[in-house]
Design an enzyme around this catalytic site. Structure first.
Site, PDB file in Angstrom:
ATOM      1  N   ASP A 189       0.868  -1.182   0.000  1.00  0.00           N
ATOM      2  CA  ASP A 189       0.000   0.000   0.000  1.00  0.00           C
ATOM      3  C   ASP A 189       0.900   1.226   0.000  1.00  0.00           C
ATOM      4  O   ASP A 189       2.032   1.158  -0.459  1.00  0.00           O
ATOM      5  CB  ASP A 189      -0.959  -0.038   1.191  1.00  0.00           C
TER       6      ASP A 189
ATOM      7  N   HIS B   7       2.019   1.820  -3.206  1.00  0.00           N
ATOM      8  CA  HIS B   7       1.056   2.747  -3.811  1.00  0.00           C
ATOM      9  C   HIS B   7       1.548   4.182  -3.782  1.00  0.00           C
ATOM     10  O   HIS B   7       0.771   5.106  -3.981  1.00  0.00           O
ATOM     11  CB  HIS B   7      -0.297   2.641  -3.109  1.00  0.00           C
TER      12      HIS B   7
END
EC number: 3.2.1.67
Length: 422
Positions: free
Chosen positions: A241, A264
């Site tokens: 993430d 991310h």
């Protein structure tokens, strides 16, 4: 003791065994050093009164004996020490969890992790594995590793972008703390966030390594919420993430010389998910490298949010390697719908260079209700290398360029893509 147990239960909703140990922690920190039935702590008789080795309190480094009680019993002595004290995790593999290190403590505390600490895969009544709370002037250091055993729970994580969802436990949470130093340690395969700072002030994080597979859900490297004056320096974060996510109420955050990827990206947000969120300001990201991340530099806010502000956010001197969505402001993040009421202003993206696998190099998609103001995009030179990376294309590269909606965007310097039409 019963009153302390009741208060802790209401605050943390933890299991009975942890309640008893927590009560001992609170009691030891205010009872003149008395420990377990009135016996004095070991500091008075120890050859080295400032270092407390968990193996002297029953910890077994065999990787299979749950040592959480040894951690907490050691903590009682460290927290109650009238002089600066160290909790030492020596070489070995120690199974533990969950563990709560509660203050306030009498003196400065250092936790020195040399060995490997492995999380249990079940038995979590609280949303964290290791919780540090109200421990000012803490130093967490060492060459050791926190292994969260996230691979045991990732398949069951269905949170995604849901508004309400209970994440698996965070590996390391720091709450209600000031003057914290974190350096040298590693975190592997966290069940959810590797590190979570909430209601903290003056935190310096450097030379750490956080890793989890690219497909591991919600494994943010470092997440901030209501955190002020935070520095994240000289670290490597490769996870599933956001490498760093700066959440609500966070101010004066510096991220420098961080290598991010997979993951991310480096994000401000998501913002606006909850009611009455505090503003975010003074976020400066500089001299970082991003490698094959799903997003690059991102600001994300939820639709249908309460009013708040995100101001003075700067991303400068960034190198990107095969990054998707290199520069993005997304004010329709999440699944709620409606216009975001987070007002974004005074934003800078400057000296961004490298390669991208996305033709839309810049995506500034802001709220119709509160359009973005003062977004500056300067000296961005990113070559398109195709959807999977590889050979460099021509400078034109078939790029769509920049997409802008509901935003006052000012382009300047050398750009490798067409600007948004005015």
């Amino acid at each position: 003791m019963a009153n302390a147990r009741s208060l802790v239960a209401k605050a943390n909703n933890i299991n009975v065994g942890s309640l008893i140990l927590m009560a001992l922690v609170f009691g030891s920190c205010v009872a003149n050093g008395e420990y377990l039935g009135g016996r004095r702590g070991l500091a008075a008789n120890s050859g080295n009164p400032t270092v407390y080795d968990i193996t002297k309190f029953g910890a077994v480094g065999d990787g299979s004996t749950n040592t959480f009680k040894a951690f907490l019993n050691t903590w009682i002595q460290v927290c109650d020490s009238p002089v600066p004290a160290t909790l030492l995790v020596p070489k070995g593999t120690f199974l533990a969890g969950p563990v709560i290190f509660a203050g306030p403590c009498k003196s400065k505390v250092t936790v020195n992790v040399i060995g490997t600490i492995i999380a249990t895969t079940s038995g979590y009544a609280t949303p964290e594995w290791f919780l540090f709370e109200r421990v000012d002037n803490l130093v967490l250091t060492g060459t050791g590793t926190f292994h969260g055993k996230g691979e045991a729970v990732w398949k069951a994580d269905g949170c995604g972008k849901k508004v309400q969802c209970n994440l698996p436990p965070t590996s390391l949470k720091f709450r209600n703390m000031k003057n914290v130093e974190i350096n040298g340690i590693s975190s592997v395969n966290a069940k959810a966030f590797h590190m979570f700072l909430v209601k903290t002030e003056n935190v310096n994080i450097q030379n750490i390594k956080l890793t989890a597979p690219a497909e591991s859900p919600n494994t943010d490297g470092i997440h901030l919420s209501n955190a002020d004056n935070v520095s994240i320096l000289d670290s490597t974060i490769a996870t599933g993430d956001d490498c760093v996510s700066v959440g609500r109420g966070s101010n004066n955050v510096t991220v420098e010389r961080v290598i991010c990827g997979p993951g991310h990206g480096l994000s401000v947000g998501s913002l606006g998910k909850y009611k009455n969120e505090e503003d975010v300001s003074g976020i400066h990201v500089n001299n970082c490298t991003m490698i094959e991340t799903d997003n690059g530099l991102r600001i994300k806010t939820w639709g249908g949010s309460d009013p708040s502000k995100a101001v003075d956010i700067k991303f400068e001197n960034i190198i990107m390697q095969s990054v998707k969505n290199p520069i993005i402001i997304d004010q329709n993040y999440g699944s709620r719908g409606g216009d975001s009421q987070v007002a974004i202003s005074d934003i800078l993206f400057k000296n961004i260079r490298g390669t991208t696998i996305t033709k839309d190099v810049v995506q500034i998609m802001c709220s119709k209700s509160v359009p973005c103001q003062g977004v500056n995009v300067v000296d961005v030179n990113l070559d398109y290398v195709g959807k999977t990376g590889g050979e460099k294309k021509s400078s034109s590269g078939g790029l769509v360029g920049a997409l802008c909606d509901n935003a006052n965007v000012i382009f300047g310097g050398k750009l490798s893509f067409p600007m948004c039409p005015k």
